[in-house]
Scaffold this active site. Structure first.
Site, PDB file in Angstrom:
ATOM      1  N   LYS A  45      42.256  59.094  44.339  1.00  0.00           N
ATOM      2  CA  LYS A  45      42.787  60.460  44.675  1.00  0.00           C
ATOM      3  C   LYS A  45      41.788  61.074  45.634  1.00  0.00           C
ATOM      4  O   LYS A  45      42.298  61.722  46.846  1.00  0.00           O
ATOM      5  CB  LYS A  45      42.807  61.526  43.377  1.00  0.00           C
ATOM      6  CG  LYS A  45      44.033  60.955  42.426  1.00  0.00           C
ATOM      7  CD  LYS A  45      43.866  61.280  41.278  1.00  0.00           C
ATOM      8  CE  LYS A  45      44.858  60.757  39.929  1.00  0.00           C
ATOM      9  NZ  LYS A  45      44.687  61.127  38.666  1.00  0.00           N
ATOM     10  N   GLU A  66      44.630  55.356  28.053  1.00  0.00           N
ATOM     11  CA  GLU A  66      45.037  53.989  28.132  1.00  0.00           C
ATOM     12  C   GLU A  66      44.368  53.014  27.240  1.00  0.00           C
ATOM     13  O   GLU A  66      42.905  53.137  26.961  1.00  0.00           O
ATOM     14  CB  GLU A  66      44.978  53.507  29.395  1.00  0.00           C
ATOM     15  CG  GLU A  66      45.762  54.132  30.526  1.00  0.00           C
ATOM     16  CD  GLU A  66      47.183  54.151  30.472  1.00  0.00           C
ATOM     17  OE1 GLU A  66      47.689  53.221  29.903  1.00  0.00           O
ATOM     18  OE2 GLU A  66      47.826  54.953  31.196  1.00  0.00           O
TER      19      GLU A  66
END
Ligand code: HSE
Length: 435
Positions: A205, A190
């Site tokens: 996560k 990104e």
């Protein structure tokens, strides 16, 4: 069997991939499950973009509420991302008694308990397989395949961007910043990379997996999180020389003393299977008390791998609806009794240290004495030939298991001894990953 109608919120990369998979694989899934799935509506604010396939115009809308309030839609799929509007829309959909499927890890990690309670109160499902390790069905494995197992360890490479960068740093011997820039130019990383490279994506996560494995609400703020930004090619090289590879790992451990969760770069043996997960692939190792060690490998991100997990959840929700059930496969979100939390400083870890010692008689002995005073024993030590008399030279030390608190205190003491050690000190966890 009765048709189940689906509505999608958000037609970005994963949303469009999900729509495409639902349309293309609909006949296959109907043949396998007996349930006709129909994509009834899909909402996105920008309907002018290229969705990567021909999406029927008549199902498109810019109004998310039109999807949520459509009485024919039974499953709402949230693929907007973030914790703002996405949270409101998920709660709206649950309140409207729609089952919800989401891939939103930040939303689950930060508000999972509230959302699970809303799903329960409304008698509908909330599924989120795609939130962890993309296309790898790790949540299904934990909830279903390993249901008989107290989980003793989960160790996951769950961020493809970091794994890609670390693989290239090791293979090409180049700096983090150089690989990051190239990865951004190639579209692998990104433009704003901190969520990935500073470890937060992995931490989201890890929190979700911890909830499922240990059944205890866990605050993201309590998890020690360290990313890969500071990793020096020198440490990658030293690790290799010692027979290890550096990976960014989510480490979740449980023993009779309690459980711990952390995200950090860890040296793991070069010949371990996790060490051989390269480039942007993900892998999750799960150790269960009954089953022993299991390993799951695959693509942790991407349009179709993530859609594969989203659509599997849609099918699960549709199966529940067809059987007039919800929570057919229970999720223990609140275990009773809850295991104790082991604070980061009380955790037992081996350490890899790189220190710069004064090249003078007795320096090594003083460092060994300091470590020894905190009960830290040295297992190996590497100092390459260096004739820079009186300067500071790099020394690599690997320790036995010690508490993180003891290591931190010893390094803090050494930092107060500038005549002996330079203040720049490197420490990483080292794990043999033996079951
Ligand atoms: N940005 C993540 C990765 C995927 O690089 O693996 C989404 O969690």
């Amino acid at each position: 069997m009765k048709t189940v109608n689906v509505g999608i919120l958000g037609l970005g990369t994963v949303g469009a991939g999900t729509a495409e998979t639902l349309l293309k694989q609909g006949p296959l899934m109907e043949a396998r499950t007996g349930i006709p799935l129909v994509l009834k509506k899909a909402a996105d604010l920008d309907l002018g973009r290229d969705f990567g396939f021909e999406i029927p115009k008549e199902i498109l809308t810019t109004d998310a509420q039109e999807v949520i309030n459509d009485p024919d839609i039974q499953i709402v799929v949230e693929l907007i991302g973030g914790t703002g509007i996405a949270k409101k829309l998920v709660l709206d959909a649950l309140a409207a008694k729609k089952s919800v499927v989401t891939a939103n890890k930040a939303l689950l990690a930060e508000h999972g308990t509230e959302l699970m309670a809303a799903a329960e109160a409304n008698g509908v499902d909330l599924f989120f397989e795609a939130a962890v390790a993309g296309g790898i069905p790790i949540i299904k494995a934990l909830r279903e395949g390993l249901v008989a197992n107290p989980i003793t360890r989960i160790c996951g490479i769950m961020n493809g961007t970091c794994n890609y960068i670390l693989t290239r740093m090791e293979r090409e011997g180049i700096d983090f910043e150089v690989v990051l820039k190239e990865a951004q130019e190639l579209g692998y990383a990104e433009a704003e990379p901190s969520l990935d490279v500073d470890g937060w994506d992995t931490a989201h996560k890890a929190v979700i997996l911890s909830q499922i494995a240990f059944g205890v609400p866990l605050n993201l703020e309590d998890v020690p999180v360290d990313g890969i930004r500071g990793i020096d090619p020198e440490d990658v090289k030293n690790a290799k020389e010692l027979g290890y590879r550096i990976k960014l790992l989510a480490m979740l451990d449980q023993s009779e003393k309690g459980y711990s969760v952390g995200v950090q770069p860890v040296l793991i043996p070069m010949d371990h299977m996790l060490s051989n997960v390269h480039m942007s692939f993900n892998a999750v190792l799960v150790d269960g008390e009954v089953v022993d060690e299991t390993l799951y490998y695959g693509r942790g991100a991407g349009r179709l791998p993530t859609a594969s997990a989203v659509v599997a959840d849609i099918v699960d929700a549709a199966r529940d609806l067809s059987g007039d059930a919800h929570a057919r496969i229970p999720l223990s979100w609140n275990a009773n009794p809850a295991p104790a939390w082991i604070p980061p400083e009380e955790r037992l870890e081996r350490s890899y240290l790189r220190l710069f010692l004064k090249n003078a008689p007795g320096s090594l002995a003083k460092v060994a004495e300091k470590l020894g005073s905190y009960g830290i024993s040295i297992t190996s030590l590497v100092q390459h030939e260096n004739d820079e008399e009186g300067g500071f030279v790099p020394v690599v030390i690997v320790t036995h298991v010690a508490t993180v608190g003891a290591i931190q205190s010893a390094l803090a003491d050494l930092a107060e001894m500038p005549h002996l050690v330079e203040p720049r000190m490197v420490r990483y966890r080292l794990e043999e990953l033996n079951s």
